[in-house]
Design a protein around this motif. Structure first.
Motif, PDB file in Angstrom:
ATOM      1  N   LEU A   1      21.695  -1.910   2.128  1.00 12.84           N
ATOM      2  CA  LEU A   1      20.378  -1.853   2.770  1.00 12.84           C
ATOM      3  C   LEU A   1      19.261  -1.836   1.729  1.00 12.84           C
ATOM      4  O   LEU A   1      18.185  -2.395   1.959  1.00 12.84           O
ATOM      5  N   LEU A   2      19.508  -1.195   0.595  1.00 12.40           N
ATOM      6  CA  LEU A   2      18.509  -1.179  -0.478  1.00 12.40           C
ATOM      7  C   LEU A   2      18.233  -2.596  -0.962  1.00 12.40           C
ATOM      8  O   LEU A   2      17.074  -2.975  -1.203  1.00 12.40           O
TER       9      LEU A   2
ATOM     10  N   GLU B   1       0.831  -1.209   0.000  1.00  8.89           N
ATOM     11  CA  GLU B   1       0.000   0.000   0.000  1.00  8.89           C
ATOM     12  C   GLU B   1       0.868   1.263   0.000  1.00  8.89           C
ATOM     13  O   GLU B   1       0.514   2.264  -0.632  1.00  8.89           O
ATOM     14  N   ILE B   2       1.983   1.204   0.700  1.00 10.03           N
ATOM     15  CA  ILE B   2       2.917   2.335   0.675  1.00 10.03           C
ATOM     16  C   ILE B   2       3.464   2.510  -0.736  1.00 10.03           C
ATOM     17  O   ILE B   2       3.653   3.640  -1.222  1.00 10.03           O
ATOM     18  N   ASP B   3       3.708   1.393  -1.412  1.00  2.00           N
ATOM     19  CA  ASP B   3       4.204   1.422  -2.792  1.00  2.00           C
ATOM     20  C   ASP B   3       3.217   2.154  -3.695  1.00  2.00           C
ATOM     21  O   ASP B   3       3.597   3.011  -4.503  1.00  2.00           O
ATOM     22  N   HIS B   4       1.933   1.831  -3.557  1.00  6.34           N
ATOM     23  CA  HIS B   4       0.905   2.516  -4.355  1.00  6.34           C
ATOM     24  C   HIS B   4       0.885   4.013  -4.047  1.00  6.34           C
ATOM     25  O   HIS B   4       0.687   4.844  -4.935  1.00  6.34           O
TER      26      HIS B   4
ATOM     27  N   PRO C   1      10.423   0.412   1.504  1.00 10.40           N
ATOM     28  CA  PRO C   1      10.710   0.578   2.937  1.00 10.40           C
ATOM     29  C   PRO C   1      11.843   1.562   3.218  1.00 10.40           C
ATOM     30  O   PRO C   1      11.766   2.344   4.180  1.00 10.40           O
ATOM     31  N   ILE C   2      12.883   1.539   2.382  1.00 15.75           N
ATOM     32  CA  ILE C   2      13.992   2.462   2.595  1.00 15.75           C
ATOM     33  C   ILE C   2      13.538   3.907   2.378  1.00 15.75           C
ATOM     34  O   ILE C   2      13.869   4.816   3.164  1.00 15.75           O
ATOM     35  N   THR C   3      12.762   4.155   1.324  1.00 15.35           N
ATOM     36  CA  THR C   3      12.293   5.513   1.044  1.00 15.35           C
ATOM     37  C   THR C   3      11.387   6.026   2.162  1.00 15.35           C
ATOM     38  O   THR C   3      11.495   7.191   2.581  1.00 15.35           O
ATOM     39  N   PHE C   4      10.505   5.168   2.651  1.00 12.40           N
ATOM     40  CA  PHE C   4       9.617   5.565   3.748  1.00 12.40           C
ATOM     41  C   PHE C   4      10.442   5.906   4.999  1.00 12.40           C
ATOM     42  O   PHE C   4      10.172   6.910   5.679  1.00 12.40           O
ATOM     43  N   THR C   5      11.451   5.095   5.285  1.00 14.68           N
ATOM     44  CA  THR C   5      12.326   5.355   6.436  1.00 14.68           C
ATOM     45  C   THR C   5      13.082   6.661   6.247  1.00 14.68           C
ATOM     46  O   THR C   5      13.219   7.457   7.190  1.00 14.68           O
TER      47      THR C   5
END
Length: 595
Positions: free
Chosen positions: A168-169, A50-53, A176-180
């Motif tokens: 980490l990527l 959902e974060i991806d969308h 997840p990395i971008t959200f963090t």
């Protein structure tokens, strides 16, 4: 001086951390749709698809630091929608849900105590949200560094750089990395880690749902790792016992002075009303023997206190605000930096060289505790060390330094108030004097300064423990101790071994190099000579603040440059070395004359 300042956040940072969540809360409260939680599962884990969308399918060549301000503006609006939902889900969760979540992440117990953090968050104490943010961000950074070691070798020092690594990527994936990064790892994001650790935030500027989201982010990232690896390497926490042994005699136990220190915090003019509660909480933690938690809250406040003084005495009040993306923070490195290129740093004159040296000892030197770096980057577990003597010594030391900074600064900056008070007294008008709040506070503070004068005396008697020169003198002293015991060592049977050869060399050294310094005579035996040298080393007052070291390092760097294969400029090297020798001899002669 700063009591009326309402916020230390710049307009951009205030907008993304305070204004946007308020707008999002209003929007969410008007949304009456029956949709269940979209971004978090029943097990309180983030739904990454959902974060991806929400991000709109990030490309493989996406680099967050290269995005435009308009991209951040639209993304952060969406991110606060996610944060609002995830934080709400955690705070509305049942005890069973949280217990199952903590149990799923039991492998993180060596890094963080989730129960303790969560209970602190909902305790509604004066520093509950700030302390939880500090604990979560430092522990998250330690966790990410451990995960990095699954693919890499040397963990990047800064969280921002760590989150930019391909290692980490590859492990977590781009979403997840971008959200963090948007939450804790880039200047134009929410950047909650840096804003909190550098002491800018007040409790009212920390959104409860953002803290809750940090919890869920932590366990969701751990869930990704658990799905791919059986175990994560755990780095050994740093040990501070050596530093503690060198510092333990510096200051007396401040717990005995509880009443006076609450008074100081209430009467000082260099701490805002929004930050004063953090100081009170830090000292209460100290008195209650929660030394690690004392340091956790205290260290960002010490930096902010020094920044406040720096901006005031150098007449740059705009530097009190958090930096925008195009500017640098006014951090400890700059605050305590030496004058450069004709620009004076008045904070050194205000605090005095002794106090600045104490600060550099505890914060910067590589052989020292570097306590702010170690705690903020997750290298030191403050909860595991709460009851240890080490943490008591360090927290007592930092708190004592902070009080010295307040006392010395208030004495110097309140001189103009003292002048005003004298003119008021000359009018013989008691009513005017009683109504002058600034005067009354000044009198109270001066009384407390005299009661705690032992702190200033400790500063004036302090000698650097962790400067490279101090470390060198300790090393020399240790070797001299071994020489004193030389005659007690067993000698090899197969050789005729006597001390005459050693004695000859010692005498040569004594007579040729050190005679002028130690004023030795020829009759002094080797042991007496060594003890004389040791006494000299222990009593020598070496200049360590912003002197004899920077020049040396510059000379070494230039010699390395000139001696490279490409240059091979030996005449320049000889000139440099001769200049360095002249400089050194001049320094030594001045030192000898002052003794």
């Amino acid at each position: 001086m700063v009591s009326d300042i309402d916020s230390y956040l710049s307009s951009y940072v205030h907008n993304v951390l305070v204004d946007l969540p308020l707008q999002k809360s209003t929007e969410c409260s008007n949304d009456h749709s029956s949709e269940a939680y979209r971004f978090v599962t029943d097990k309180l884990l983030i739904k990454w698809e959902e974060i991806d969308h929400l991000f709109g399918d990030l490309t493989d060549d996406f680099i967050i630091l290269e995005q435009t301000p308009s991209w951040y503006k639209s993304m952060l609006w969406n991110v606060w929608r996610v944060v609002h939902e995830i934080g709400k889900a955690l705070l509305n969760s049942t005890l069973k849900q949280r217990s199952e979540l903590w149990e799923m992440n039991s492998n993180l117990k060596t890094i963080i105590d989730f129960d303790k953090c969560f209970n602190k968050l909902i305790s509604n104490s004066g520093d509950s949200k700030l302390q939880t943010v500090l604990m979560l961000t430092s522990s998250l950074e330690r966790f990410l560094g451990n995960v990095y070691l699954l693919k890499g070798k040397i963990v990047p020092f800064l969280l921002r750089d760590l989150l930019l690594t391909k290692e980490l990527l590859e492990i977590f994936g781009r979403v997840p990395i971008t959200f963090t990064q948007l939450l804790v790892g880039c200047p134009l994001g929410l950047n909650i880690r840096n804003v909190a650790w550098h002491g800018f935030l007040s409790e009212k500027e920390i959104h409860l749902y953002l803290v809750g989201t940090l919890f869920i982010l932590f366990v969701s990232l751990n869930d990704i790792v658990n799905s791919k690896f059986q175990a994560v390497p755990e780095r050994e926490p740093v040990k501070l016992s050596f530093c503690s042994n060198l510092l333990k005699e510096t200051f007396p136990n401040l717990s005995e002075y509880k009443v006076q220190i609450s008074d100081i915090l209430n009467n000082t003019c260099i701490i805002s009303k929004w930050h004063r509660q953090f100081w009170v909480e830090a000292f209460n933690n100290f008195v209650d023997c929660r030394y690690g938690e004392c340091l956790l809250v205290l260290l960002p406040q010490v930096e902010h206190l020094l920044r406040t003084i720096y901006c005031h005495v150098n007449a740059c009040p705009n530097r009190l605000l958090t930096a925008e993306a195009t500017d640098f923070y006014t951090t400890l490195d700059e605050i305590l930096s030496p004058p450069d290129k004709g620009c004076n740093n008045q904070i050194i004159e205000t605090l005095g060289s002794n106090l600045v040296e104490v600060l550099e000892d505890i914060l910067f030197y590589l052989e020292g505790p570097r306590i702010r770096d170690k705690i903020s980057h997750g290298e030191f577990n403050v909860y595991d060390n709460n009851k240890s003597d080490v943490t008591f010594v360090i927290s007592n030391h930092v708190l004592s330094i902070a009080l010295c900074v307040m006392l010395i600064t208030c004495q110097k900056l309140n001189l103009h108030e003292n002048t005003i008070s004298k003119s008021i007294k000359s009018d013989n008008n008691k009513d005017v004097i009683d109504k002058c709040d600034g005067y009354n506070k000044h009198v109270k503070l001066c009384n407390k300064i005299s009661e705690l004068s032992f702190l200033k005396q400790s500063i004036f008697a302090y000698r650097s423990k962790f400067h490279p020169l101090s470390y060198l003198l300790r090393s020399v002293d240790n070797e001299l101790n071994k020489l004193v015991l030389w005659n007690q060592l067993p000698r090899p049977n197969e050789y005729q071994f006597t001390s005459e050869i050693i004695m000859d060399r010692v005498c040569d050294l004594k007579l040729i190099l050190l005679n002028s310094i130690f004023n030795c005579d020829k009759s002094m035996d080797s042991i007496e000579f060594i003890i004389t040298v040791q006494n000299f080393i222990k009593n020598i007052d070496c200049l360590t603040l912003h002197r004899f070291l920077k020049y040396t390092l510059k000379c070494i760097e230039n010699v390395l440059t000139y001696s490279s294969i490409e240059r091979n400029q030996w005449q320049e090297i000889i000139k440099l070395i001769m200049e360095f020798i002249d400089y050194t001899l001049t320094y030594i002669n001045k030192k000898l004359q002052s003794m």
